[in-house]
Design an enzyme around this catalytic site. Structure first.
Site, PDB file in Angstrom:
ATOM      1  N   THR A 299       0.836  -1.189   0.000  1.00 15.35           N
ATOM      2  CA  THR A 299       0.000   0.000   0.000  1.00 15.35           C
ATOM      3  C   THR A 299       0.876   1.244   0.000  1.00 15.35           C
ATOM      4  O   THR A 299       2.094   1.168  -0.164  1.00 15.35           O
ATOM      5  CB  THR A 299      -0.984  -0.030   1.186  1.00 15.35           C
TER       6      THR A 299
ATOM      7  N   LYS B  36       3.433   1.564  -3.961  1.00 13.58           N
ATOM      8  CA  LYS B  36       2.853   0.817  -5.073  1.00 13.58           C
ATOM      9  C   LYS B  36       3.591   1.041  -6.388  1.00 13.58           C
ATOM     10  O   LYS B  36       3.712   0.119  -7.196  1.00 13.58           O
ATOM     11  CB  LYS B  36       1.373   1.174  -5.224  1.00 13.58           C
TER      12      LYS B  36
ATOM     13  N   ASN C 163       0.106  -3.755  -6.116  1.00  8.70           N
ATOM     14  CA  ASN C 163      -0.295  -3.798  -4.708  1.00  8.70           C
ATOM     15  C   ASN C 163      -0.259  -5.216  -4.139  1.00  8.70           C
ATOM     16  O   ASN C 163      -0.802  -5.469  -3.072  1.00  8.70           O
ATOM     17  CB  ASN C 163      -1.676  -3.172  -4.504  1.00  8.70           C
TER      18      ASN C 163
ATOM     19  N   ASP D 124      -6.193  -3.121  -7.104  1.00 15.68           N
ATOM     20  CA  ASP D 124      -6.964  -1.944  -6.694  1.00 15.68           C
ATOM     21  C   ASP D 124      -8.058  -1.610  -7.702  1.00 15.68           C
ATOM     22  O   ASP D 124      -9.216  -1.412  -7.345  1.00 15.68           O
ATOM     23  CB  ASP D 124      -6.043  -0.727  -6.555  1.00 15.68           C
TER      24      ASP D 124
ATOM     25  N   GLY E 238      -6.147  12.191  -8.807  1.00 15.19           N
ATOM     26  CA  GLY E 238      -5.105  11.459  -8.097  1.00 15.19           C
ATOM     27  C   GLY E 238      -4.601  10.358  -9.001  1.00 15.19           C
ATOM     28  O   GLY E 238      -5.290   9.368  -9.231  1.00 15.19           O
TER      29      GLY E 238
ATOM     30  N   GLY F  31     -14.851   3.779   0.480  1.00 14.96           N
ATOM     31  CA  GLY F  31     -13.516   3.248   0.238  1.00 14.96           C
ATOM     32  C   GLY F  31     -13.372   1.770   0.510  1.00 14.96           C
ATOM     33  O   GLY F  31     -12.706   1.048  -0.234  1.00 14.96           O
TER      34      GLY F  31
END
Length: 277
Positions: free
Chosen positions: A67, A71, A92, A108, A132, A244
């Site tokens: 994490t 990554k 990941n 992910d 992001g 999340g």
């Protein structure tokens, strides 16, 4: 109970205080009678290359969950990466193979997309914005492209990150319209916060929510709390949302298969997990 026969899976990142995975995997292992454990291991960026090398020497280790902030750097520290990880530009998961080599993969994006689809949201032909473009953002973008979205806007405070991701997407998905440089959420079917904004109480919102339509699906990757300030603002507008931890529960079955522990469903995981969501 951890014994001398227990198989270890490292959970590598820094800092470790917000890690949720051990509280999902370990209760599931116990419920299935599997002698394995996920162990958080805090590793600062400057120490990460040496930590990866040390994995090769551990005889009771199956691999590692990876994490933030490791990554992207993982990609250059292993022996082989899967196509998914290559497109995402980040990994990941690391599998320690019997010959001592390390294979990296990326779940992910698959977890995020599976969560969206499970909620009945169509992705094919849609317009999406991913804010992001680090490890998790790249992974989500890659999986959204694979799911058939028609247009993708990329934004990051470091424009070079967006440009690099856009180049990889265009190489593998030449029919995908990719734009960079704007964080304006107006007109998109799906917007994704793949930044850390929302982990601290004084963080600004990652999007101007006045520009968001009530029909826009709002996805979050921050897991510190279920309803982040972004998701609270989205709910106030009537937007459908994804928390999340949904991404986490959706990707864990793929992780388990990768590590050779069989598979499960998000519902089974939630039934035994020891976290609030």
């Amino acid at each position: 109970m951890i014994s001398g026969k227990t198989i270890l899976i490292a959970h590598l990142g820094y800092p470790t205080e917000s890690f949720k995975a051990p509280m999902i995997y370990n209760p599931w292992f116990e419920s299935k009678g599997i002698d394995a454990v996920v162990m958080p291991m805090g590793v600062k960026p400057e120490d990460y290359p040496a930590a990866i090398e040390s994995l090769r020497k551990m005889t009771n280790l199956r691999g590692a969950l990876v994490t933030m902030p490791h990554k992207v750097s993982t990609m250059s520290l292993v022996d082989e990466v899967t196509p998914t990880a290559s497109i995402a530009g980040a990994a990941n998961a690391i599998l320690l193979r019997p010959d001592g080599t390390l294979l990296a993969d990326q779940f992910d994006g698959a977890g995020f997309v599976r969560g969206v689809l499970r909620k009945g949201q169509a992705l094919e032909g849609k317009r999406v914005l991913v804010s992001g473009n680090g490890g998790v953002g790249c992974a989500i973008a890659a999986s959204l492209a694979a799911a058939g979205v028609a247009e993708m806007a990329l934004f990051d405070n470091f424009p070079a990150s967006s440009d690099a991701l856009a180049g990889r997407l265009k190489t593998h998905y030449p029919n995908l319209l990719v734009t960079t440089g704007s964080n304006d959420p107006a007109g998109f079917d799906l917007i994704v916060n793949a930044t850390p904004l929302g982990m601290k109480p004084d963080d600004p919102l990652p999007f101007d929510m006045d520009r968001v339509s009530p029909s826009t699906f709002v996805g979050e990757v921050v897991m510190k709390q279920a309803i982040t300030p972004l998701l609270a603002a989205a709910q106030a507008k009537g937007c459908p949302i994804q928390v999340g931890t949904d991404m986490l529960f959706e990707m864990i079955p793929a992780y388990l298969e990768f590590f050779g522990f069989g598979t499960t469903t998000p519902d089974e995981l939630r039934a035994v997990a020891q976290i609030s969501y």
